[in-house]
Enzyme design. Structure first.
Site, PDB file in Angstrom:
ATOM      1  N   HIS A  19      -3.184  25.419  24.970  1.00 36.55           N
ATOM      2  CA  HIS A  19      -3.128  25.030  23.797  1.00 36.55           C
ATOM      3  C   HIS A  19      -4.468  25.479  22.921  1.00 36.55           C
ATOM      4  O   HIS A  19      -4.319  25.835  21.544  1.00 36.55           O
ATOM      5  CB  HIS A  19      -3.440  23.441  23.838  1.00 36.55           C
ATOM      6  CG  HIS A  19      -2.397  22.757  24.543  1.00 36.55           C
ATOM      7  ND1 HIS A  19      -2.577  21.734  25.578  1.00 36.55           N
ATOM      8  CD2 HIS A  19      -1.067  22.716  24.412  1.00 36.55           C
ATOM      9  CE1 HIS A  19      -1.396  21.232  25.975  1.00 36.55           C
ATOM     10  NE2 HIS A  19      -0.349  21.747  25.380  1.00 36.55           N
ATOM     11  N   LYS A  43       7.637   9.860  26.816  1.00 39.76           N
ATOM     12  CA  LYS A  43       6.807   9.870  27.971  1.00 39.76           C
ATOM     13  C   LYS A  43       5.780   8.888  28.147  1.00 39.76           C
ATOM     14  O   LYS A  43       5.198   8.504  27.359  1.00 39.76           O
ATOM     15  CB  LYS A  43       6.491  11.417  28.158  1.00 39.76           C
ATOM     16  CG  LYS A  43       7.370  12.423  27.836  1.00 39.76           C
ATOM     17  CD  LYS A  43       6.487  13.657  27.747  1.00 39.76           C
ATOM     18  CE  LYS A  43       7.086  14.758  26.947  1.00 39.76           C
ATOM     19  NZ  LYS A  43       6.290  15.939  26.852  1.00 39.76           N
ATOM     20  N   ARG A  92       6.137  29.788  25.018  1.00 41.61           N
ATOM     21  CA  ARG A  92       5.734  30.411  26.000  1.00 41.61           C
ATOM     22  C   ARG A  92       6.804  31.454  26.596  1.00 41.61           C
ATOM     23  O   ARG A  92       6.624  32.486  27.000  1.00 41.61           O
ATOM     24  CB  ARG A  92       5.365  29.463  27.084  1.00 41.61           C
ATOM     25  CG  ARG A  92       4.026  28.854  27.089  1.00 41.61           C
ATOM     26  CD  ARG A  92       3.966  27.551  27.995  1.00 41.61           C
ATOM     27  NE  ARG A  92       4.993  26.615  27.706  1.00 41.61           N
ATOM     28  CZ  ARG A  92       4.831  25.313  28.001  1.00 41.61           C
ATOM     29  NH1 ARG A  92       3.884  24.882  28.840  1.00 41.61           N
ATOM     30  NH2 ARG A  92       5.649  24.344  27.973  1.00 41.61           N
ATOM     31  N   SER A 130       0.709  21.292  30.493  1.00 43.69           N
ATOM     32  CA  SER A 130      -0.150  20.027  31.011  1.00 43.69           C
ATOM     33  C   SER A 130       0.349  19.759  32.495  1.00 43.69           C
ATOM     34  O   SER A 130      -0.543  19.055  33.231  1.00 43.69           O
ATOM     35  CB  SER A 130      -0.229  19.101  29.872  1.00 43.69           C
ATOM     36  OG  SER A 130      -0.551  19.500  28.708  1.00 43.69           O
TER      37      SER A 130
HETATM   38  O1  PNS Z   1       3.742  18.242  23.805  1.00 40.45           O
HETATM   39  P1  PNS Z   1       4.969  17.682  23.467  1.00 40.45           P
HETATM   40  O2  PNS Z   1       5.321  16.532  24.345  1.00 40.45           O
HETATM   41  O3  PNS Z   1       6.107  19.071  23.783  1.00 40.45           O
HETATM   42  O4  PNS Z   1       5.044  17.596  21.855  1.00 40.45           O
HETATM   43  C1  PNS Z   1       6.221  16.879  21.338  1.00 40.45           C
HETATM   44  C2  PNS Z   1       6.006  16.382  19.842  1.00 40.45           C
HETATM   45  C3  PNS Z   1       4.852  15.610  19.966  1.00 40.45           C
HETATM   46  C4  PNS Z   1       5.661  17.694  19.130  1.00 40.45           C
HETATM   47  C5  PNS Z   1       7.335  15.695  19.247  1.00 40.45           C
HETATM   48  O5  PNS Z   1       7.753  14.978  20.298  1.00 40.45           O
HETATM   49  C6  PNS Z   1       7.258  15.070  18.025  1.00 40.45           C
HETATM   50  O6  PNS Z   1       7.194  15.638  17.023  1.00 40.45           O
HETATM   51  N1  PNS Z   1       7.432  13.790  18.067  1.00 40.45           N
HETATM   52  C7  PNS Z   1       7.051  12.895  16.776  1.00 40.45           C
HETATM   53  C8  PNS Z   1       8.358  11.862  16.687  1.00 40.45           C
HETATM   54  C9  PNS Z   1       9.100  12.938  15.680  1.00 40.45           C
HETATM   55  O7  PNS Z   1       8.979  13.142  14.578  1.00 40.45           O
HETATM   56  N2  PNS Z   1      10.621  12.831  16.237  1.00 40.45           N
HETATM   57  C10 PNS Z   1      11.713  13.617  15.356  1.00 40.45           C
HETATM   58  C11 PNS Z   1      11.401  15.169  15.445  1.00 40.45           C
HETATM   59  S1  PNS Z   1      10.766  15.920  17.009  1.00 40.45           S
END
Ligand code: PNS
Length: 162
Positions: A19, A43, A92, A130
């Site tokens: 990150h 999660k 990745r 992570s």
């Molecule tokens: O590190 P992660 O868990 O892969 O991140 C995922 C994240 C936080 C980028 C994604 O879950 C997100 O954007 N969540 C916010 C809610 C949202 O906007 N949902 C609709 C489009 S993803």
């Protein structure tokens, strides 16, 4: 002049050197990078939102144009709230692509004025995540070079089982 602000969103449970590689490289491209830590995702994280933001702040203390904060709700709403115009994602491997492409299309449907930009993860971090860091910490393995040195102790303290 208009400031170019980018959001780098994720769970950061915990932040890894992979990150940080993306954060450092983004900070060279944009005037400001806001690292957005999702607070109420689906999660159940190992670290609280406060702990995750605190670890990010410690790890990015030397980069003046980076901020870390948590967000709730839709990512595109957070992007607008921060006056940002770009979402940064690290890729990745091909396995990341399908999911990230879906999110990018969805976010562009919700807010066409916001662009998603992908940075290729540096080669030495391609294996890192992570969940791998949490697994190694739980079983007492070495976190050297996987997370910043100053975060090794707090991560162990929280996760090590024996
Ligand atoms: O590190 P992660 O868990 O892969 O991140 C995922 C994240 C936080 C980028 C994604 O879950 C997100 O954007 N969540 C916010 C809610 C949202 O906007 N949902 C609709 C489009 S993803």
């Amino acid at each position: 002049m208009v400031q170019r602000i980018a959001i780098y969103p994720g769970s950061f449970d915990p932040v890894t050197n992979g990150h940080l590689d993306i954060i450092r490289r983004s900070a060279k491209i944009f005037d400001k990078v806001v690292v957005g830590v999702l607070k109420n995702g689906e999660k159940t994280p190992a670290f609280s939102p406060e702990e995750r933001v605190d670890m990010l702040k410690r790890a990015t203390a030397d980069i003046s144009n980076v901020e870390a904060k948590f967000f709730n709700g839709l990512l595109v709403d957070f992007v607008k709230q921060e006056n940002a115009s770009v979402i940064i994602k690290g890729l990745r491997a091909v396995s990341d692509f399908e999911y990230e492409f879906q999110l990018a299309l969805l976010n562009s449907k919700l807010a066409p004025e916001i662009e998603t930009m992908f940075l290729a993860t540096s080669e030495q971090y391609c294996f890192l995540s992570s969940s791998i860091v949490r697994d190694i910490a739980r079983h007492g393995g070495s976190l050297k070079d996987l997370v910043p040195d100053e975060l090794i102790a707090p991560i162990y303290e929280k996760l090590r089982k024996f």
